[in-house]
Structure formats: C-alpha cells, structure tokens
Design an enzyme around this catalytic site. Sequence first.
Site, PDB file in Angstrom:
ATOM      1  N   THR A 175      37.045  35.946  48.820  1.00  0.00           N
ATOM      2  CA  THR A 175      36.017  36.917  49.777  1.00  0.00           C
ATOM      3  C   THR A 175      35.368  35.777  50.636  1.00  0.00           C
ATOM      4  O   THR A 175      35.363  34.606  50.101  1.00  0.00           O
ATOM      5  CB  THR A 175      34.849  37.488  48.782  1.00  0.00           C
ATOM      6  OG1 THR A 175      35.524  38.241  48.130  1.00  0.00           O
ATOM      7  CG2 THR A 175      33.883  38.149  49.624  1.00  0.00           C
ATOM      8  N   ARG A 203      40.785  51.178  45.357  1.00  0.00           N
ATOM      9  CA  ARG A 203      39.703  50.440  44.562  1.00  0.00           C
ATOM     10  C   ARG A 203      38.841  49.595  45.652  1.00  0.00           C
ATOM     11  O   ARG A 203      39.431  49.348  46.743  1.00  0.00           O
ATOM     12  CB  ARG A 203      40.652  49.168  43.539  1.00  0.00           C
ATOM     13  CG  ARG A 203      39.791  48.364  43.110  1.00  0.00           C
ATOM     14  CD  ARG A 203      39.329  47.115  43.856  1.00  0.00           C
ATOM     15  NE  ARG A 203      38.571  46.144  42.995  1.00  0.00           N
ATOM     16  CZ  ARG A 203      38.124  44.937  43.567  1.00  0.00           C
ATOM     17  NH1 ARG A 203      37.950  44.765  44.942  1.00  0.00           N
ATOM     18  NH2 ARG A 203      37.289  44.014  42.844  1.00  0.00           N
ATOM     19  N   GLY A 205      35.554  46.788  45.731  1.00  0.00           N
ATOM     20  CA  GLY A 205      35.008  45.918  45.041  1.00  0.00           C
ATOM     21  C   GLY A 205      33.334  45.720  45.391  1.00  0.00           C
ATOM     22  O   GLY A 205      32.909  46.897  45.704  1.00  0.00           O
ATOM     23  N   ASP A 206      32.818  44.799  44.974  1.00  0.00           N
ATOM     24  CA  ASP A 206      31.450  44.809  45.402  1.00  0.00           C
ATOM     25  C   ASP A 206      31.191  44.282  46.767  1.00  0.00           C
ATOM     26  O   ASP A 206      29.890  44.699  47.286  1.00  0.00           O
ATOM     27  CB  ASP A 206      30.889  43.307  44.689  1.00  0.00           C
ATOM     28  CG  ASP A 206      31.697  42.087  45.023  1.00  0.00           C
ATOM     29  OD1 ASP A 206      32.893  42.072  45.090  1.00  0.00           O
ATOM     30  OD2 ASP A 206      30.977  41.170  44.903  1.00  0.00           O
ATOM     31  N   THR A 226      31.209  36.199  45.608  1.00  0.00           N
ATOM     32  CA  THR A 226      32.546  36.368  45.636  1.00  0.00           C
ATOM     33  C   THR A 226      33.019  36.325  43.961  1.00  0.00           C
ATOM     34  O   THR A 226      32.255  36.027  43.257  1.00  0.00           O
ATOM     35  CB  THR A 226      33.388  35.100  46.161  1.00  0.00           C
ATOM     36  OG1 THR A 226      32.680  33.906  45.468  1.00  0.00           O
ATOM     37  CG2 THR A 226      32.872  34.940  47.587  1.00  0.00           C
ATOM     38  N   GLY A 227      34.155  36.770  43.938  1.00  0.00           N
ATOM     39  CA  GLY A 227      34.482  37.044  42.533  1.00  0.00           C
ATOM     40  C   GLY A 227      35.149  38.166  42.147  1.00  0.00           C
ATOM     41  O   GLY A 227      34.907  39.074  43.275  1.00  0.00           O
ATOM     42  N   GLY A 229      34.557  41.760  41.730  1.00  0.00           N
ATOM     43  CA  GLY A 229      33.619  42.836  41.925  1.00  0.00           C
ATOM     44  C   GLY A 229      33.463  43.843  40.980  1.00  0.00           C
ATOM     45  O   GLY A 229      32.280  44.419  40.742  1.00  0.00           O
TER      46      GLY A 229
HETATM   47  N1  GLY Z   1      34.355  40.231  45.501  1.00  0.00           N
HETATM   48  C1  GLY Z   1      35.443  40.852  46.296  1.00  0.00           C
HETATM   49  C2  GLY Z   1      36.182  42.136  45.317  1.00  0.00           C
HETATM   50  O1  GLY Z   1      35.935  42.071  44.147  1.00  0.00           O
HETATM   51  O2  GLY Z   1      36.777  42.784  45.955  1.00  0.00           O
END
Ligand code: GLY
Length: 315
Positions: A175, A203, A205-206, A226-227, A229
């Site tokens: 990210t 899907r 994410g965050d 980042t990471g 989500g």
């Molecule tokens: N942090 C990005 C995702 O999980 O998509």
Amino acid sequence: MIVVSTANGTAGIREAMAVLRDGGSALDAVEAGTRRVELNARDHTVGLGGLPNILGEVRLDASIMDGHTLRAGAVGSVRGILHAVTLARRVMEQSPHVLLVADGAERFAREIGMAEQDLLTEQAAARWRERLANRQPPVDPDGIAGRDRLLELVGDARDSMRGWDPAGTDAPHGTVNFLALDGGGNLASAVSTSGYPWGYPGRLGDSPIIGAGGYADNRWGAAASTGTGEVVLRTLTTRSVVLYLRTGMTLDQAMRAALSDLGALNDPLAGHVAVIALTPSGRHAGYAYRSGEHYVYLDGAMAEPEIAAMVQMRL
Ligand code: GLY
C-alpha cells in the site's frame, strides 16, 4: 510543513513537498504524492502494475481525508482508473457520498470524465499466471473465470502467507501512505493500493475504510497503515492512533497503544502491519510488526527526503 510517507512513497514525496512549497494544501500534497506512486509500474502494490486478484483483475482501493473539515472520500475494488486517489477525492468533493465501490465507482469515474486504461502490466500478469501454474494441480488462467469455486485457490490468508517473502513486493501488505502538514496547520492523509494479491473477488481491505487505512484530524493528528487489512479493519487502527493522541498520550504512547490493540487480536496477520503518523506540530513516527520497516519524511527545510527506521513491535 512536512510530508511523511511509506518507503514506496519516496517516488512521490518530492512532488508532494513541491505542492506545499507552492502554497498548496496538505490535501493537494497527499494526492500529488500518491498519484506519482500510482504511476510507478515497478511498484506492484499500487495503481499501474498492481498485482491482480485471483481472477487476474487489477482492482484498486483508495481513500483521502482532510483534517481541517474531516471530510473524506474513498473508492474500493475499482477497475481501470489509474489514479484511484483522485477518484476518492472526487467522491469527497463532487458526490454526496464518502465511499463508492466497483461498478458504481467506475461509473462515477466515467461521469466525471476520468480516463480508463488497462492497469494489468505484462509483468504483473506473468506473476499471476505463474502463481496459478505453480499450484498442484496447476490452474489454467484462461479458464479461471468459468470455474465454480475460487475459494480453494485463494485459501485462508494465514496459510497463503506462509509462502510469501515478507520483504517481497508480492507480499500481502503493499500500500502507499501519504500524510502531510501544510503551512496553514492542516493535516491530510491519502492511501492507495491494489490490495491483496490473488485475493477473492470483492475483497476490500483497510485502505478505503476511513479510520482503518487512514485518518486525519487537524486537532490531534493523522495516521495511515499498510499491511494486511483483515486485522486493521478489526481495530480501526488509524482512528485509534488519533483518539489515543486526543487522550493526551505522546505520539509514541499512542502508536504503541494502537499497535498493541492489533497485537491483542492474537492473529498472525497483525505481524504484517505498519503504521505511520504525524502530529499537528510536525512530529512523526512509524511503528511496525514487520521487521526492517522504514518510512520517509521531507520537511520544508530539507533538500532531500530522509529515511527513518520504524520502531519494531513484537507480537
Ligand atoms: N492494506 C492494504 C490491504 O489490506 O488491502
């Protein structure tokens, strides 16, 4: 004035600072920096060149937040729009909504005249094909859209992470984050990603969720993550950082508290999360469960960006 970004934001941090030096807002700066990274086809976690989902589709998520007004915009699972961060900003400024996804977000992009383009580069497509070919039994990429079941190809995120190189660009945590503080004391955050490589269609994410992937409030601070989500969504980590700052914690205390909330999930996916934050006075920090993480910052008095090591938390 200062700009703080994830390490892959090095590609855009000078553009972001140029905006601030020209008198632009923090919001303009985080958008400009993010756009530059979205253009970088060598970055397989964002925009052009982003790794696709299990169907081979590049789907982008992005969000942006203005710490002065607390207005925010976001898009999720968008195809064919290179500058997802700009689309997120347009959602904020030109629609009555905060978050648009998939077909609706793409339709909105067309209505406001944003150009569409194929974001799947040859290199990213080759990695997707290789991923399917390396399965037992191998999967024919050309027939994947007609399959009844995709779940068995995606698997549980925790299992599929065992084979990832945590330092590799196809690890499930890519990210780009930008935070900025402008000369008027305004904070802003921006987040953009191609999401979880080879993930299940639909899907999210965050990154497109305000308070999970990014948050900004002029009074207390801004943060972005980042990471994976899947864990950040469960603790709303960036809103947590800002709320912890509001309680009077120092930046380091607030980061430790928010990351500890993630750790308390007792989920190995938390081991892939990194968070950056910026306060109204320009203090910044990066905390990560991943090892060897760095972030980048550039303030108005610096000629070149500097790399800073993130504080490593342990699960
Ligand atoms: N942090 C990005 C995702 O999980 O998509």
